[in-house]
Design an enzyme around this catalytic site. Sequence first.
Site, PDB file in Angstrom:
ATOM      1  NE  ARG A 112      -2.886   0.433   3.332  1.00  0.00           N
ATOM      2  CZ  ARG A 112      -2.106   0.500   4.422  1.00  0.00           C
ATOM      3  NH1 ARG A 112      -1.290   1.533   4.600  1.00  0.00           N
ATOM      4  NH2 ARG A 112      -2.149  -0.433   5.329  1.00  0.00           N
ATOM      5  CE1 TYR A 143     -16.441  12.505 -15.391  1.00  0.00           C
ATOM      6  CE2 TYR A 143     -15.907  12.404 -13.071  1.00  0.00           C
ATOM      7  CZ  TYR A 143     -16.284  11.777 -14.241  1.00  0.00           C
ATOM      8  OH  TYR A 143     -16.511  10.433 -14.252  1.00  0.00           O
ATOM      9  CG  ASP A 172      -9.788  17.183 -13.864  1.00  0.00           C
ATOM     10  OD1 ASP A 172      -9.082  16.654 -14.725  1.00  0.00           O
ATOM     11  OD2 ASP A 172     -10.835  16.669 -13.416  1.00  0.00           O
ATOM     12  CE  LYS A 229     -12.411   9.297 -17.810  1.00  0.00           C
ATOM     13  NZ  LYS A 229     -12.760  10.483 -17.064  1.00  0.00           N
TER      14      LYS A 229
END
Length: 381
Positions: A46, A98, A170, A195
């Site tokens: 992790r 978004y 973003d 994306k």
Amino acid sequence: MKFATKVIHAGIEPDPSTGAVMTPIFQTSTYAQAAPGDHKGYEYARTQNPTRSTLEKNLAALENGVDAICFGSGLAAQDAVTKLLQAGDEIVAVNDLYGGSYRQMVRVYGPWGLKSRFVDLYTAENLEQEIGPDTKLIWIETPTNPMLNIVDIEAICTIARKHGILTCVDNTFASPYLQNPLDLGADIVLHSATKYIGGHSDVVHGCLVVKDPALAERLHFIQNASGAVPGPMDCFLVLRGIKTLHLRVQRACENAEIIARHLAQHPKVAKVFWPGFENHPNHAIAKKQMRMFGGMVSFDLKENTLENATKVLSSTHLFTLAESLGGVESLIGHPASMTHASIPREARLKVGLTDSLIRLSIGVEDVTDLIADLDAALELV
Ligand SMILES: *Cc1c(COP(=O)(O)O)cnc(C)c1O
């Protein structure tokens, strides 16, 4: 190193134990220690994983940052940024955001006591009057989704910095090939690597890139403490996708320009949204801060009914009706019912997001085939 060299080489070395040229998928949860605390920099997956570390070095280079932090999704990356704040703090965000980002701010963090406001920042000076005593973070997306508005990153960051407020950009819609917000004054860049960065619609992944080592350390701490890490296989897929990022985005932008100009003179089309048009309200800023104008094009129909939009959306063959964007294949989408369904209708209409707005993510196919596909579907309205 220039961009096309960075995508192949930055942070990437042959594996020291085997010479493997491609970064191995370190599918392990833990690492052997010779004595307590005597390890090779990796303790528990992790906290660190070599496949992820390599990807983080590469992403940091692509955005001209000092460090990157990878997450299991773009929204997990946003979640980590929000955890820099406290109850009572306020986010001022651009008003064409978004849908998932809006939903997280309002519906997850709202009840925790975090305030968020969504305002018109297409004239950057508007930000001055929006900043209040509790404003701790400015959140911008540019080009915006799905209206393809442009925010002046440098102007916004200059105002935010004057007030000692962090700015997060973003950069998903532009990709690092087109736009590098850290160079324009931003503190944090966010990508949904699902994306353009991944680019093949086969992985969900997110990242943050920063230029301040202290901020990187806080975000690594939040990532490890909260746990929204990506798996090594996903990091490998993103690394693999990045190798052709410049080629894919270049072709997508070229195709998008041809399609935007074609649609603009199409008899069935009322309006095309694409920042490359000379008469786009913020074309000059797009030209200043982006290398090309992106692979996204939205348009509205002359007979702008939901019924007509539905006809087009269900009749294309090469453009697949699906959520998401930025892959090698072209997609067609209906923001009002898909990506932006979580935003109230009045709020959608206020920014021009009508029920008949159609959004295209232009892929890297032959553009004449793509145009023929759109024309055939538009014939039906
Ligand atoms: C998809 C997307 C996100 C969310 O990313 P996920 O990887 O789906 O969590 C955030 N911002 C923008 C602009 C997006 O397109």
